[in-house]
Design a protein around this motif. Structure first.
Motif: not given
Length: 339
Positions: A107-112, A114-116, A131-132
């Motif tokens: 869940a976290i990696v796709p959110l990062i 998306l923010l980028l 970023a990760t």
């Protein structure tokens, strides 16, 4: 003579007491960045297992470590030594942390990413990696600080020494020689299976190795495969973009010969009557990289049967007479030039 243990005492207490699991997390982050960014290392198969662990486990593990710095209640009570407790306790156990780490990482990696995408508009694999990495390192620091503020009895720790001793006793200290042999064969089988899967993932199929050459034009600031300039009046030059994609799973040096040909069609066979080389392009691309070269076309010949050719050669110098037949990759465009 000062030994290593004495030198360790000069380090700050926070570094000396840094949890082993967080140290491993930081080491894996550094190794993954090296495997992905360093020119020599990124071409080795080691980037595959490191990348999988980095994306599918570390972000979630760092998040859980920062959120739950305490050990589970049953682990602190001493009832078990493997850190396993029933679901519903205030802090998750080791097994629960592992399961949460996988789920949260997905869940976290796709959110990062998306923010980028919302900030950089065109995020790349490198920007997502950086970023990760920053996310994991920041949460690991928070997890370390929160654990330092707890008493040693309340801190979450991984009993790796207990696991190693228990595994060694199970494998080598059994009363039955047959049990020991079976345990050793089981470990070897697991290692071989993991090695085979990693090799299959790291080694691409032959059909996946290719380089592509193409030409593009610019339309309202975007590159498209349409509207190629095919008619010239012999006065104004026109621009075109030549591109190469490297999917060879290795770094390749490309040499491109740009030439114009006057051709004749005889008995359904195209014969080159005259060829003139106009320019040469050189590019060195790593696997997955693309290269675009914008240049002008000002044909020195006139006629209706003219052909522009881009002849691409991989890791070798073009021959004295470059042709479509001896080029590794090629692309051409038919044009007409008025006298």
């Amino acid at each position: 003579m000062v030994d290593a243990k004495s030198l360790r005492l000069f380090l700050p207490r926070q570094i000396r007491e840094l949890p082993a699991d967080l140290v491993v997390v930081l080491i894996v982050v550094a190794a993954t960045n090296a495997a992905a960014l360093l020119p020599v290392v990124r071409e080795t198969p080691i980037r595959i297992p490191l990348g999988l662990v980095f994306l599918l486990f570390l972000p979630g593990y760092a998040f859980v470590a920062a959120l739950f710095p305490e050990a589970s209640e049953r682990s602190r009570s001493g009832d078990v030594t493997d850190g396993s407790t029933p679901l519903g306790t205030a802090s998750p156990t080791g097994i629960e942390r592992g399961a949460l780490s996988f789920g949260l990482s997905v869940a976290i990696v796709p959110l990062i990413a998306l923010l980028l995408d919302l900030t950089l508009r065109e995020p790349t694999l490198t920007s997502i990696l950086i970023a990760t990495s920053m996310f994991v390192v920041l949460l690991s620091i928070i997890a370390g600080v929160r654990r330092w503020n707890l008493t040693p009895e309340r801190r979450f720790t991984i009993p790796y020494r207990t696991w190693i001793e228990s595994g060694r006793a199970t494998v080598f200290e059994s009363n039955s020689r047959g049990t020991v042999i079976v345990n050793v064969l089981l470990i070897v089988s697991v290692l071989l299976a993991l090695g085979t899967v990693s090799y299959a993932i790291a080694l691409p199929q032959d059909g996946e190795r290719f380089s592509s050459a193409y030409i593009l034009t610019e339309d309202d600031g975007e590159l498209v495969t349409d509207g190629y300039p095919t008619e010239y009046d012999g006065e104004d030059a026109q621009e075109i973009v030549f591109g190469i994609d490297n999917q060879e799973h290795r770094t390749v040096e490309y040499t491109t010969v740009f030439a114009i040909q006057e051709v004749e069609v005889q008995n359904d066979e195209t014969i080159v009557v005259e060829q003139e080389e106009l320019e040469r392009f050189d590019a060195e691309l790593a696997h997955g990289e693309s290269w675009h070269h914008e240049h002008e076309i000002d044909p020195p010949m006139t006629g209706d049967d003219l052909r522009l050719v881009w002849l691409v050669y991989l890791d070798r110098e073009p021959p004295e007479e470059p042709t479509l037949e001896n080029a590794d990759r090629s692309v051409h465009l038919w044009i007409e030039v008025d006298e």
